[in-house]
Design a protein around this motif. Sequence first.
Motif, mmCIF file in Angstrom:
data_model
loop_
_atom_site.group_PDB
_atom_site.id
_atom_site.type_symbol
_atom_site.label_atom_id
_atom_site.label_comp_id
_atom_site.label_asym_id
_atom_site.label_seq_id
_atom_site.Cartn_x
_atom_site.Cartn_y
_atom_site.Cartn_z
ATOM 1 N N GLU A 71 -25.958 -4.232 -18.709
ATOM 2 C CA GLU A 71 -25.231 -4.660 -17.526
ATOM 3 C C GLU A 71 -26.043 -5.588 -16.630
ATOM 4 N N ILE A 72 -27.329 -5.787 -16.912
ATOM 5 C CA ILE A 72 -28.159 -6.610 -16.044
ATOM 6 C C ILE A 72 -28.782 -7.728 -16.866
ATOM 7 N N ALA A 73 -29.156 -8.795 -16.194
ATOM 8 C CA ALA A 73 -29.833 -9.908 -16.843
ATOM 9 C C ALA A 73 -31.337 -9.649 -16.878
ATOM 10 N N TRP A 74 -32.038 -10.447 -17.676
ATOM 11 C CA TRP A 74 -33.469 -10.187 -17.824
ATOM 12 C C TRP A 74 -34.213 -10.461 -16.522
ATOM 13 N N ARG A 75 -33.704 -11.367 -15.687
ATOM 14 C CA ARG A 75 -34.370 -11.611 -14.399
ATOM 15 C C ARG A 75 -34.263 -10.415 -13.469
ATOM 16 N N ASP A 76 -33.208 -9.619 -13.617
ATOM 17 C CA ASP A 76 -33.059 -8.430 -12.791
ATOM 18 C C ASP A 76 -33.863 -7.248 -13.335
ATOM 19 N N TYR A 77 -34.181 -7.284 -14.638
ATOM 20 C CA TYR A 77 -34.939 -6.182 -15.230
ATOM 21 C C TYR A 77 -36.438 -6.401 -15.081
ATOM 22 N N PHE A 78 -36.909 -7.614 -15.368
ATOM 23 C CA PHE A 78 -38.321 -7.937 -15.194
ATOM 24 C C PHE A 78 -38.490 -8.561 -13.821
ATOM 25 N N VAL A 79 -39.083 -7.811 -12.913
ATOM 26 C CA VAL A 79 -39.174 -8.245 -11.513
ATOM 27 C C VAL A 79 -40.503 -8.925 -11.211
ATOM 28 N N ASP A 80 -41.440 -8.925 -12.131
ATOM 29 C CA ASP A 80 -42.712 -9.605 -11.920
ATOM 30 C C ASP A 80 -42.480 -11.114 -11.951
ATOM 31 N N PRO A 81 -42.839 -11.845 -10.893
ATOM 32 C CA PRO A 81 -42.572 -13.300 -10.882
ATOM 33 C C PRO A 81 -43.335 -14.055 -11.967
ATOM 34 N N HIS A 82 -44.559 -13.618 -12.285
ATOM 35 C CA HIS A 82 -45.324 -14.301 -13.332
ATOM 36 C C HIS A 82 -44.669 -14.098 -14.699
ATOM 37 N N LEU A 83 -44.172 -12.901 -14.959
ATOM 38 C CA LEU A 83 -43.484 -12.637 -16.217
ATOM 39 C C LEU A 83 -42.170 -13.410 -16.279
ATOM 40 N N GLN A 84 -41.464 -13.501 -15.167
ATOM 41 C CA GLN A 84 -40.222 -14.279 -15.145
ATOM 42 C C GLN A 84 -40.484 -15.745 -15.464
ATOM 43 N N ALA A 194 -40.423 -10.154 -26.804
ATOM 44 C CA ALA A 194 -41.740 -10.513 -27.329
ATOM 45 C C ALA A 194 -42.644 -11.066 -26.229
ATOM 46 N N VAL A 195 -42.092 -11.897 -25.349
ATOM 47 C CA VAL A 195 -42.893 -12.434 -24.249
ATOM 48 C C VAL A 195 -43.312 -11.315 -23.302
ATOM 49 N N ALA A 196 -42.398 -10.395 -23.016
ATOM 50 C CA ALA A 196 -42.743 -9.276 -22.130
ATOM 51 C C ALA A 196 -43.819 -8.398 -22.751
ATOM 52 N N ASP A 197 -43.690 -8.101 -24.042
ATOM 53 C CA ASP A 197 -44.719 -7.283 -24.709
ATOM 54 C C ASP A 197 -46.065 -7.998 -24.706
ATOM 55 N N GLY A 198 -46.055 -9.306 -24.985
ATOM 56 C CA GLY A 198 -47.315 -10.045 -24.975
ATOM 57 C C GLY A 198 -47.944 -10.093 -23.595
ATOM 58 N N TYR A 199 -47.109 -10.233 -22.565
ATOM 59 C CA TYR A 199 -47.641 -10.273 -21.201
ATOM 60 C C TYR A 199 -48.233 -8.923 -20.801
ATOM 61 N N ASP A 286 -49.952 -2.741 -11.544
ATOM 62 C CA ASP A 286 -48.896 -1.834 -11.110
ATOM 63 C C ASP A 286 -47.715 -1.957 -12.067
ATOM 64 N N ASP A 287 -47.490 -0.938 -12.899
ATOM 65 C CA ASP A 287 -46.372 -0.977 -13.843
ATOM 66 C C ASP A 287 -45.027 -0.953 -13.129
ATOM 67 N N GLY A 288 -44.958 -0.280 -11.981
ATOM 68 C CA GLY A 288 -43.697 -0.192 -11.260
ATOM 69 C C GLY A 288 -43.229 -1.516 -10.695
ATOM 70 N N ALA A 289 -44.138 -2.480 -10.557
ATOM 71 C CA ALA A 289 -43.767 -3.784 -10.019
ATOM 72 C C ALA A 289 -43.380 -4.771 -11.109
ATOM 73 N N VAL A 290 -43.231 -4.293 -12.340
ATOM 74 C CA VAL A 290 -42.901 -5.179 -13.456
ATOM 75 C C VAL A 290 -41.492 -4.929 -13.964
ATOM 76 N N LEU A 291 -41.122 -3.673 -14.173
ATOM 77 C CA LEU A 291 -39.855 -3.323 -14.797
ATOM 78 C C LEU A 291 -38.949 -2.619 -13.808
#
Length: 305
Positions: A71-84, A194-199, A286-291
């Motif tokens: 129900e959500i897009a990847w930008r809403d799930y990954f909240v880390d700006p560098h990962l986005q 894959a990008v999220a796992d690599g990051y 901080d893992d909580g600030a990523v997902l």
Amino acid sequence: MMNSSIWGREAPDYGQLRGVVFVCALAGILAVTGCSLAPRYETPPLPVASTYPVDTGSPPSTTSDGPIAPEIAWRDYFVDPHLQALIAQALDNSRDLKIVALRVAEARAAYGIQRADQFPTIAAGIDGSRARTPADLSPTGRAQIGSQYQVGVGLAAWELDFWGRVRNLKDAALETYLATDEARRAITVSLVAAVADGYLALRELDERIALARQTIATREESFRIFTRRFEVGAIARMDLVQVETLLHQARTLAAQLEQARAAQAHALTLLVGAPLSPLPEAARFDDGAVLHDLRVGLPSDLLLQ
């Protein structure tokens, strides 16, 4: 004059009879056209349970207040700006994703062509011309201007879909288009994952390298102290060798982590398709600030998604 009744019966009305035959023929054509030789699709039963076992604890709806993953897009799930930023670069630079997008457009065009075969093709054309006849060539001795216009409407060849062949081909083209679009979506999700796992792996190696450097600093200080104690004769040489061995082990581990970090950064660069920007220095990741928190779904819903 001929009598309207023969053998005591009235003569049949051929106009009304032709109308009845036409209606029956039309009804037969419509009935046959509605037929289809394609087998009816039935959804197979899912090979998983519809609910979680009783011993899993609280129901899925109360485990988390977050949304469900689809129900959500990847930008809403990954909240880390560098990962986005890395995911956006990977999606823009992925050649495989561009090829799949072109295949989706090709399948969409093929579906449109196949769907158009269900309808008749009507062609219309208009043509006009004007001609002037000089006075010396005119039979009346005066110059004349003649105009000619033509309008044509034609119906191209059209197949009556008696057995549903054209309709089934259209449905097959639609399913191919939907399957191609789902393949594009699957590749997009795989690339994002894959990008999220690599990051995350890169940030994990950064933390491990930071801990290894702290360990090296601590063991260097211990080695300095034990060396001084050995020089004054307070400890045996075996104790000094043990502390020195621990120092070399910490340095070896740090070198291995640096090598693993370089390999991971190279792999992530290949996924992103561009050089990586410097990551922010942080004492602890901080893992909580990523997902974003997600709500757990039922096994059958996860399989369908």
